[in-house]
Design a protein around this motif. Structure first.
Motif, PDB file in Angstrom:
ATOM      1  N   ALA A  82      36.335  14.605 -36.738  1.00  0.00           N
ATOM      2  CA  ALA A  82      35.116  13.946 -36.269  1.00  0.00           C
ATOM      3  C   ALA A  82      34.688  12.828 -37.213  1.00  0.00           C
ATOM      4  O   ALA A  82      34.170  11.796 -36.776  1.00  0.00           O
ATOM      5  CB  ALA A  82      33.987  14.970 -36.127  1.00  0.00           C
ATOM      6  N   ASP A  83      34.923  13.021 -38.506  1.00  0.00           N
ATOM      7  CA  ASP A  83      34.529  12.016 -39.495  1.00  0.00           C
ATOM      8  C   ASP A  83      35.610  10.969 -39.735  1.00  0.00           C
ATOM      9  O   ASP A  83      35.411  10.033 -40.514  1.00  0.00           O
ATOM     10  CB  ASP A  83      34.190  12.693 -40.834  1.00  0.00           C
ATOM     11  CG  ASP A  83      32.905  13.508 -40.768  1.00  0.00           C
ATOM     12  OD1 ASP A  83      32.197  13.414 -39.740  1.00  0.00           O
ATOM     13  OD2 ASP A  83      32.603  14.228 -41.737  1.00  0.00           O
ATOM     14  N   GLY A  84      36.790  11.154 -39.109  1.00  0.00           N
ATOM     15  CA  GLY A  84      37.875  10.209 -39.318  1.00  0.00           C
ATOM     16  C   GLY A  84      38.474  10.291 -40.712  1.00  0.00           C
ATOM     17  O   GLY A  84      38.887   9.277 -41.282  1.00  0.00           O
ATOM     18  N   VAL A  85      38.545  11.516 -41.270  1.00  0.00           N
ATOM     19  CA  VAL A  85      39.041  11.731 -42.627  1.00  0.00           C
ATOM     20  C   VAL A  85      40.273  12.626 -42.550  1.00  0.00           C
ATOM     21  O   VAL A  85      40.348  13.531 -41.714  1.00  0.00           O
ATOM     22  CB  VAL A  85      37.950  12.396 -43.504  1.00  0.00           C
ATOM     23  CG1 VAL A  85      38.454  12.626 -44.916  1.00  0.00           C
ATOM     24  CG2 VAL A  85      36.693  11.528 -43.530  1.00  0.00           C
ATOM     25  N   ASN A  86      41.235  12.385 -43.442  1.00  0.00           N
ATOM     26  CA  ASN A  86      42.472  13.161 -43.418  1.00  0.00           C
ATOM     27  C   ASN A  86      42.393  14.450 -44.212  1.00  0.00           C
ATOM     28  O   ASN A  86      43.023  15.449 -43.869  1.00  0.00           O
ATOM     29  CB  ASN A  86      43.641  12.326 -43.950  1.00  0.00           C
ATOM     30  CG  ASN A  86      44.034  11.213 -42.996  1.00  0.00           C
ATOM     31  OD1 ASN A  86      43.954  11.377 -41.785  1.00  0.00           O
ATOM     32  ND2 ASN A  86      44.440  10.083 -43.542  1.00  0.00           N
ATOM     33  N   ASN A  87      41.665  14.450 -45.333  1.00  0.00           N
ATOM     34  CA  ASN A  87      41.589  15.646 -46.162  1.00  0.00           C
ATOM     35  C   ASN A  87      40.331  15.624 -46.993  1.00  0.00           C
ATOM     36  O   ASN A  87      39.675  14.580 -47.149  1.00  0.00           O
ATOM     37  CB  ASN A  87      42.835  15.772 -47.063  1.00  0.00           C
ATOM     38  CG  ASN A  87      43.050  14.531 -47.917  1.00  0.00           C
ATOM     39  OD1 ASN A  87      42.307  14.265 -48.859  1.00  0.00           O
ATOM     40  ND2 ASN A  87      44.063  13.752 -47.584  1.00  0.00           N
ATOM     41  N   VAL A  88      39.991  16.779 -47.526  1.00  0.00           N
ATOM     42  CA  VAL A  88      38.798  16.922 -48.354  1.00  0.00           C
ATOM     43  C   VAL A  88      39.078  18.000 -49.401  1.00  0.00           C
ATOM     44  O   VAL A  88      39.845  18.937 -49.161  1.00  0.00           O
ATOM     45  CB  VAL A  88      37.572  17.303 -47.493  1.00  0.00           C
ATOM     46  CG1 VAL A  88      37.752  18.666 -46.844  1.00  0.00           C
ATOM     47  CG2 VAL A  88      36.291  17.258 -48.307  1.00  0.00           C
ATOM     48  N   SER A  89      38.480  17.845 -50.570  1.00  0.00           N
ATOM     49  CA  SER A  89      38.609  18.835 -51.635  1.00  0.00           C
ATOM     50  C   SER A  89      37.291  19.572 -51.802  1.00  0.00           C
ATOM     51  O   SER A  89      36.223  19.055 -51.452  1.00  0.00           O
ATOM     52  CB  SER A  89      38.988  18.153 -52.955  1.00  0.00           C
ATOM     53  OG  SER A  89      40.219  17.486 -52.855  1.00  0.00           O
ATOM     54  N   TYR A  90      37.362  20.778 -52.364  1.00  0.00           N
ATOM     55  CA  TYR A  90      36.134  21.552 -52.551  1.00  0.00           C
ATOM     56  C   TYR A  90      36.262  22.443 -53.779  1.00  0.00           C
ATOM     57  O   TYR A  90      37.356  22.724 -54.273  1.00  0.00           O
ATOM     58  CB  TYR A  90      35.821  22.398 -51.313  1.00  0.00           C
ATOM     59  CG  TYR A  90      36.846  23.469 -51.029  1.00  0.00           C
ATOM     60  CD1 TYR A  90      36.710  24.756 -51.559  1.00  0.00           C
ATOM     61  CD2 TYR A  90      37.954  23.205 -50.224  1.00  0.00           C
ATOM     62  CE1 TYR A  90      37.654  25.741 -51.306  1.00  0.00           C
ATOM     63  CE2 TYR A  90      38.899  24.177 -49.971  1.00  0.00           C
ATOM     64  CZ  TYR A  90      38.749  25.445 -50.508  1.00  0.00           C
ATOM     65  OH  TYR A  90      39.679  26.417 -50.258  1.00  0.00           O
ATOM     66  N   MET A  91      35.131  22.878 -54.278  1.00  0.00           N
ATOM     67  CA  MET A  91      35.082  23.823 -55.385  1.00  0.00           C
ATOM     68  C   MET A  91      33.946  24.791 -55.148  1.00  0.00           C
ATOM     69  O   MET A  91      32.855  24.397 -54.717  1.00  0.00           O
ATOM     70  CB  MET A  91      34.877  23.108 -56.723  1.00  0.00           C
ATOM     71  CG  MET A  91      34.881  24.065 -57.921  1.00  0.00           C
ATOM     72  SD  MET A  91      34.629  23.231 -59.514  1.00  0.00           S
ATOM     73  CE  MET A  91      32.870  22.914 -59.450  1.00  0.00           C
ATOM     74  N   VAL A  92      34.183  26.060 -55.421  1.00  0.00           N
ATOM     75  CA  VAL A  92      33.152  27.097 -55.338  1.00  0.00           C
ATOM     76  C   VAL A  92      32.945  27.655 -56.735  1.00  0.00           C
ATOM     77  O   VAL A  92      33.910  28.015 -57.417  1.00  0.00           O
ATOM     78  CB  VAL A  92      33.573  28.227 -54.368  1.00  0.00           C
ATOM     79  CG1 VAL A  92      32.483  29.288 -54.280  1.00  0.00           C
ATOM     80  CG2 VAL A  92      33.871  27.656 -52.981  1.00  0.00           C
ATOM     81  N   GLU A  93      31.692  27.722 -57.175  1.00  0.00           N
ATOM     82  CA  GLU A  93      31.386  28.272 -58.491  1.00  0.00           C
ATOM     83  C   GLU A  93      30.021  28.945 -58.451  1.00  0.00           C
ATOM     84  O   GLU A  93      29.255  28.802 -57.489  1.00  0.00           O
ATOM     85  CB  GLU A  93      31.378  27.174 -59.555  1.00  0.00           C
ATOM     86  CG  GLU A  93      30.257  26.154 -59.397  1.00  0.00           C
ATOM     87  CD  GLU A  93      30.159  25.200 -60.578  1.00  0.00           C
ATOM     88  OE1 GLU A  93      30.758  25.488 -61.631  1.00  0.00           O
ATOM     89  OE2 GLU A  93      29.466  24.167 -60.455  1.00  0.00           O
ATOM     90  N   THR A  94      29.694  29.696 -59.505  1.00  0.00           N
ATOM     91  CA  THR A  94      28.407  30.358 -59.621  1.00  0.00           C
ATOM     92  C   THR A  94      27.580  29.667 -60.699  1.00  0.00           C
ATOM     93  O   THR A  94      28.039  29.496 -61.836  1.00  0.00           O
ATOM     94  CB  THR A  94      28.573  31.840 -59.980  1.00  0.00           C
ATOM     95  OG1 THR A  94      29.338  32.476 -58.954  1.00  0.00           O
ATOM     96  CG2 THR A  94      27.216  32.531 -60.080  1.00  0.00           C
ATOM     97  N   ALA A  95      26.381  29.256 -60.333  1.00  0.00           N
ATOM     98  CA  ALA A  95      25.470  28.602 -61.271  1.00  0.00           C
ATOM     99  C   ALA A  95      24.848  29.645 -62.195  1.00  0.00           C
ATOM    100  O   ALA A  95      24.846  30.852 -61.899  1.00  0.00           O
ATOM    101  CB  ALA A  95      24.388  27.848 -60.507  1.00  0.00           C
ATOM    102  N   PRO A  96      24.296  29.217 -63.352  1.00  0.00           N
ATOM    103  CA  PRO A  96      23.655  30.172 -64.273  1.00  0.00           C
ATOM    104  C   PRO A  96      22.553  31.004 -63.632  1.00  0.00           C
ATOM    105  O   PRO A  96      22.288  32.132 -64.058  1.00  0.00           O
ATOM    106  CB  PRO A  96      23.098  29.256 -65.369  1.00  0.00           C
ATOM    107  CG  PRO A  96      24.011  28.064 -65.355  1.00  0.00           C
ATOM    108  CD  PRO A  96      24.354  27.865 -63.911  1.00  0.00           C
TER     109      PRO A  96
END
Length: 460
Positions: free
Chosen positions: A77-91
């Motif tokens: 839908a956004d016309g993008v081929n790929n995306v990166s992500y990160m999951v973490e826990t804040a203090p």
């Protein structure tokens, strides 16, 4: 349709990652990274274990497929081929999801999930991709080239084939911008290799392939295998070099305006006529362009007539020769100091994978052709010596070495692209910040990051 910047797009994936790695995420500094593209993904969720005696079923991984498909739908839908992500826990205990958009100035990451090579100059390509064929005085067709014999042979093998008209041949020439050699015209006068001419008969298509010696493209499929037709990421392309031996039949180019691709061997390797041969070759020779290589082509036959009449199927690359060391290495298998590489020829210097004292660059300062330097983290005695390498177009260093250059205002302004060499476990966000500092120096679009917060207990 949702966007990759909507939390609803990511919620199923976030729940999967969080539920699979709650203990790790709760630990100080715990995080996971991944990428999702239209053709594949990395997802830090364990593969389900089926019951004993039962194979893994699609239904066993349906949660993962559903989570990924939602993100892929947003990419489309956004016309993008790929995306990166990160999951973490804040203090404070919140789960943070970072959605990273590298933007147009960053190549897709190979080592880091976020940062590939930084494109500091829009549209720039590495030197091998700018190299054009050299003129070879006296280059001429091979004695075996015989368009009349070629045409007779093909008509005997393909008596019912439908050939191209002179108008169709002229249209193909106008489209690719190159006049077709007489041998290639003779081939297409016998068969234009169009699927509709075979009326869905695969055996007819196979007869043409057998007669010619390759899967013949139609006139509409002809193209010029120039350098642009053979793209390669800066990370790899900048460390390669174009070299042609004095007696080579084929010039060691990425591509050439004189390579006319007219077929395929069925395995992805292209068959082309070469109008820009090497010193030991012939104009109009047949070459094979290996789809697993980025530079060079191999000789298959001295002429198209020779390939077809004598059914030449094998091809050979030019044999190794005592070529100048245009790509030099300082590592455990190569010279142990930069002094050994201090010759006029090197275009590329790679430092890494070694033991002992860090390397000083003084011996290679002033080399006339040095355009690429890659150095693993901790391998340089003094990163500021890089300022003396005034002809660099690509530089790849560890984060600490880049920090030294940036703080001293000594980043080479000759660069067209740059790489950040990350080894071991490094938190991605400081690397992103470093990349953006480099991009900002060239006034290039920055890497953007959208951050969502979600509590472990509620998922919001």
């Amino acid at each position: 349709m949702s966007s990759i910047h909507d939390f609803a797009t990511w919620e199923p994936l976030l729940r999967l990652v969080r539920d699979s790695h709650a203990e790790h995420l709760a630990a100080p500094g715990g995080y996971f990274t991944g990428q999702i593209g239209l053709g594949g993904w990395t997802l830090p969720a364990p593969q389900p274990r089926p019951e004993p005696g039962r194979a893994l079923q699609v239904a066993d991984m349906q949660d993962q497929f559903t989570a990924v498909e939602r993100v892929q739908a947003a990419l489309r839908a956004d016309g993008v081929n790929n995306v990166s992500y990160m999951v973490e826990t804040a203090p404070d205990g919140k789960t943070l999801l970072h959605v990273v958009d590298p933007g147009p100035a960053v190549e897709y990451g190979v080592v880091s999930p976020f940062v590939g090579s930084l494109l500091l100059v829009e549209g720039a390509v590495p030197e091998p991709w700018r190299r054009l064929p050299e003129e070879v005085p006296g280059a001429a067709p091979a004695p075996s080239a015989d368009p009349a014999l070629l045409e007779r042979t093909l008509r005997e093998r393909l008596p019912d084939a439908i050939g191209a008209t002179e108008e169709e041949i002229a249209e193909a020439e106008a489209r690719i911008g190159v006049a077709l050699p007489d041998e290639l015209k003779a081939l297409y006068r016998v068969t234009r290799a169009q699927w509709q001419d075979w009326s869905g008969d695969y055996e007819a298509q196979e007869r043409v392939s057998d007669a010619v010696g390759c899967e013949l493209f139609s006139l509409d499929g002809l193209y010029i295998a120039d350098a642009a037709s053979r793209p390669c990421p800066w990370r790899f392309a900048a460390t390669d070099a174009v070299v042609t031996a004095p007696d080579a039949a084929v010039q060691g180019l990425v591509g050439s305006p004189g390579w006319i691709v007219f077929g395929d061997n069925g395995g992805g390797d292209r068959v082309a006529l070469d109008l820009t041969p090497g010193p030991g070759g012939h104009t109009g020779q047949v070459v094979m362009i290996d789809h697993e290589r980025s530079i060079g082509a191999a000789l298959r036959a001295d002429s198209l007539t020779d390939m077809v009449v004598n059914r030449r199927k094998h091809w050979r690359s030019d044999s190794d020769w005592d070529r100048p060391p245009v790509v030099a290495g300082v590592n455990v298998r190569s010279p142990e100091s930069a002094a050994a590489a201090a010759r006029p020829e090197p275009e590329v210097l790679r430092i890494g994978g070694r033991e002992g004292e860090p390397v000083g660059l003084a011996p290679v300062i002033g080399l006339p052709r040095l355009r690429t330097l890659t150095a693993d983290p901790g391998t340089l005695a003094d990163p500021l010596e890089i300022a003396g390498l005034t002809g660099l177009e690509y530089l790849s260093l560890g984060p600490e070495e880049w920090r030294v250059l940036l703080d001293a205002g000594a980043t080479p302004r000759s660069l067209s692209a740059a790489g950040i060499e990350v080894q071991g476990e490094r938190h991605p966000l400081p690397i992103l910040d470093l990349a953006n500092e480099l991009l900002a120096l060239w006034d290039r679009p920055l890497i953007s990051r959208t951050v969502f917060e979600a509590r472990l207990d509620t998922g919001r």
